[in-house]
Write a protein that holds these residues in place. Structure first.
Motif, PDB file in Angstrom:
ATOM      1  N   LEU A   1       0.829  -1.113  -0.097  1.00 33.02           N
ATOM      2  CA  LEU A   1       0.008   0.099   0.034  1.00 33.02           C
ATOM      3  C   LEU A   1       0.842   1.236  -0.011  1.00 33.02           C
ATOM      4  N   MET A   2       2.029   1.213   0.933  1.00 35.17           N
ATOM      5  CA  MET A   2       2.820   2.435   1.017  1.00 35.17           C
ATOM      6  C   MET A   2       3.550   2.603  -0.606  1.00 35.17           C
ATOM      7  N   SER A   3       3.964   1.496  -1.392  1.00 33.72           N
ATOM      8  CA  SER A   3       4.466   1.829  -2.556  1.00 33.72           C
ATOM      9  C   SER A   3       3.636   2.357  -3.489  1.00 33.72           C
ATOM     10  N   ILE A   4       2.410   2.079  -3.400  1.00 27.22           N
ATOM     11  CA  ILE A   4       1.310   2.845  -4.522  1.00 27.22           C
ATOM     12  C   ILE A   4       1.217   4.140  -4.197  1.00 27.22           C
ATOM     13  N   MET A   5       1.059   4.658  -2.923  1.00 28.84           N
ATOM     14  CA  MET A   5       0.944   5.870  -2.417  1.00 28.84           C
ATOM     15  C   MET A   5       2.201   6.781  -3.014  1.00 28.84           C
ATOM     16  N   VAL A   6       3.542   6.191  -2.935  1.00 33.84           N
ATOM     17  CA  VAL A   6       4.720   6.799  -3.208  1.00 33.84           C
ATOM     18  C   VAL A   6       4.599   6.954  -4.762  1.00 33.84           C
ATOM     19  N   ILE A   7       4.171   5.908  -5.493  1.00 41.35           N
ATOM     20  CA  ILE A   7       4.132   6.060  -6.927  1.00 41.35           C
ATOM     21  C   ILE A   7       3.211   7.154  -7.404  1.00 41.35           C
ATOM     22  N   ASP A   8       1.880   7.017  -6.906  1.00 42.82           N
ATOM     23  CA  ASP A   8       1.028   8.204  -7.216  1.00 42.82           C
ATOM     24  C   ASP A   8       1.668   9.680  -7.102  1.00 42.82           C
TER      25      ASP A   8
ATOM     26  N   ALA B   1       3.112  20.234  -5.676  1.00 40.97           N
ATOM     27  CA  ALA B   1       4.194  19.341  -5.615  1.00 40.97           C
ATOM     28  C   ALA B   1       4.812  19.210  -4.390  1.00 40.97           C
ATOM     29  N   PHE B   2       5.011  20.522  -3.691  1.00 41.96           N
ATOM     30  CA  PHE B   2       5.533  20.284  -2.461  1.00 41.96           C
ATOM     31  C   PHE B   2       4.890  19.424  -1.448  1.00 41.96           C
ATOM     32  N   VAL B   3       3.519  19.455  -1.421  1.00 44.24           N
ATOM     33  CA  VAL B   3       2.742  18.562  -0.610  1.00 44.24           C
ATOM     34  C   VAL B   3       2.882  17.293  -0.822  1.00 44.24           C
ATOM     35  N   CYS B   4       3.039  16.902  -2.298  1.00 45.45           N
ATOM     36  CA  CYS B   4       3.102  15.592  -2.596  1.00 45.45           C
ATOM     37  C   CYS B   4       4.324  15.018  -1.779  1.00 45.45           C
ATOM     38  N   MET B   5       5.500  15.942  -2.202  1.00 39.42           N
ATOM     39  CA  MET B   5       6.868  15.503  -1.592  1.00 39.42           C
ATOM     40  C   MET B   5       6.694  15.295   0.132  1.00 39.42           C
ATOM     41  N   VAL B   6       6.227  16.034   0.672  1.00 38.93           N
ATOM     42  CA  VAL B   6       6.117  15.929   2.086  1.00 38.93           C
ATOM     43  C   VAL B   6       5.191  14.678   2.434  1.00 38.93           C
ATOM     44  N   GLY B   7       4.279  14.355   1.597  1.00 35.83           N
ATOM     45  CA  GLY B   7       3.688  13.207   1.869  1.00 35.83           C
ATOM     46  C   GLY B   7       4.401  12.037   1.536  1.00 35.83           C
ATOM     47  N   ILE B   8       5.273  12.056   0.623  1.00 37.78           N
ATOM     48  CA  ILE B   8       6.127  10.829   0.325  1.00 37.78           C
ATOM     49  C   ILE B   8       7.305  10.473   1.310  1.00 37.78           C
ATOM     50  N   PHE B   9       7.727  11.725   1.850  1.00 42.30           N
ATOM     51  CA  PHE B   9       8.669  11.676   3.052  1.00 42.30           C
ATOM     52  C   PHE B   9       7.938  10.921   4.226  1.00 42.30           C
ATOM     53  N   PHE B  10       6.600  11.445   4.647  1.00 43.74           N
ATOM     54  CA  PHE B  10       6.030  10.805   5.774  1.00 43.74           C
ATOM     55  C   PHE B  10       5.629   9.372   5.552  1.00 43.74           C
ATOM     56  N   ASN B  11       5.276   8.916   4.332  1.00 39.05           N
ATOM     57  CA  ASN B  11       4.840   7.741   3.965  1.00 39.05           C
ATOM     58  C   ASN B  11       6.173   6.635   4.211  1.00 39.05           C
ATOM     59  N   ILE B  12       7.186   7.115   3.625  1.00 42.31           N
ATOM     60  CA  ILE B  12       8.557   6.398   3.782  1.00 42.31           C
ATOM     61  C   ILE B  12       9.020   6.430   5.175  1.00 42.31           C
TER      62      ILE B  12
ATOM     63  N   PHE C   1      15.121  -1.628  -1.306  1.00 41.00           N
ATOM     64  CA  PHE C   1      15.134  -1.932  -2.999  1.00 41.00           C
ATOM     65  C   PHE C   1      13.808  -1.656  -3.452  1.00 41.00           C
ATOM     66  N   GLY C   2      12.503  -2.011  -2.577  1.00 39.49           N
ATOM     67  CA  GLY C   2      11.489  -1.918  -3.063  1.00 39.49           C
ATOM     68  C   GLY C   2      10.979  -0.388  -3.123  1.00 39.49           C
ATOM     69  N   ASP C   3      11.508   0.422  -2.495  1.00 39.56           N
ATOM     70  CA  ASP C   3      11.143   1.922  -2.385  1.00 39.56           C
ATOM     71  C   ASP C   3      11.983   2.349  -3.853  1.00 39.56           C
ATOM     72  N   ILE C   4      13.018   1.977  -4.144  1.00 39.91           N
ATOM     73  CA  ILE C   4      13.734   2.267  -5.121  1.00 39.91           C
ATOM     74  C   ILE C   4      13.083   2.107  -6.531  1.00 39.91           C
ATOM     75  N   LEU C   5      12.563   0.898  -6.370  1.00 44.96           N
ATOM     76  CA  LEU C   5      11.810   0.168  -7.614  1.00 44.96           C
ATOM     77  C   LEU C   5      10.713   1.137  -7.717  1.00 44.96           C
ATOM     78  N   ALA C   6       9.860   1.570  -6.636  1.00 46.70           N
ATOM     79  CA  ALA C   6       8.512   2.155  -6.675  1.00 46.70           C
ATOM     80  C   ALA C   6       8.842   3.576  -7.181  1.00 46.70           C
TER      81      ALA C   6
END
Length: 127
Positions: A1-8, A35-46, A79-84
């Motif tokens: 689920l986290m990978s899908i959110m990162v991809i989006d 775009a900045f809000v998306c980046m913050v969301g990616i950071f918090f998800n990971i 590795f999964g995060d890099i692939l995502a």
């Protein structure tokens, strides 16, 4: 689920960057804020994924009267995060290339017709 959110989230950012480079799109402050809000969301998800992993590692399991610390493989998660992330960048690139082809070749009708035709052929081959 986290990978899908990162991809989006990362696909949006990569599409914005690539469309500004290839198609000379200009974005206003609201777009950059999004775009900045998306980046913050990616950071918090990971970060939450790794924080949950550390918490899981700290738990101990009782096994035959001894405490055994549960270890997980962090390299698999990295590795999964890099692939995502790579998949998201390619998804954004595909979106920009699709927009470029719609603008320069044939229009939206031909683009959707070709997308349907090749989607049908690939699905038929996979059967």
């Amino acid at each position: 689920l986290m990978s899908i959110m990162v991809i989006d989230s990362l696909a949006i950012i990569s599409a914005m960057i690539l469309s500004s480079v290839w198609l000379q799109h200009r974005y206003v402050r609201v777009h950059i804020l999004g775009a900045f809000v998306c980046m913050v969301g990616i950071f918090f998800n990971i970060f939450s994924d790794y924080a949950a992993d550390v918490e899981y590692q700290m738990t101990s399991v009782q096994k035959q009267g001894e405490d055994v610390v549960v270890e997980s493989d962090k390299s698999q998660k990295v590795f999964g995060d890099i692939l995502a992330a790579m998949g998201a960048i390619l998804l954004g690139m595909g979106d920009v290339m699709m927009e470029c082809s719609v603008r320069n070749m044939g229009g939206p009708t031909e683009c959707i017709a070709m997308l349907g035709l090749f989607g049908l052929l690939i699905s038929y081959i996979q059967l």
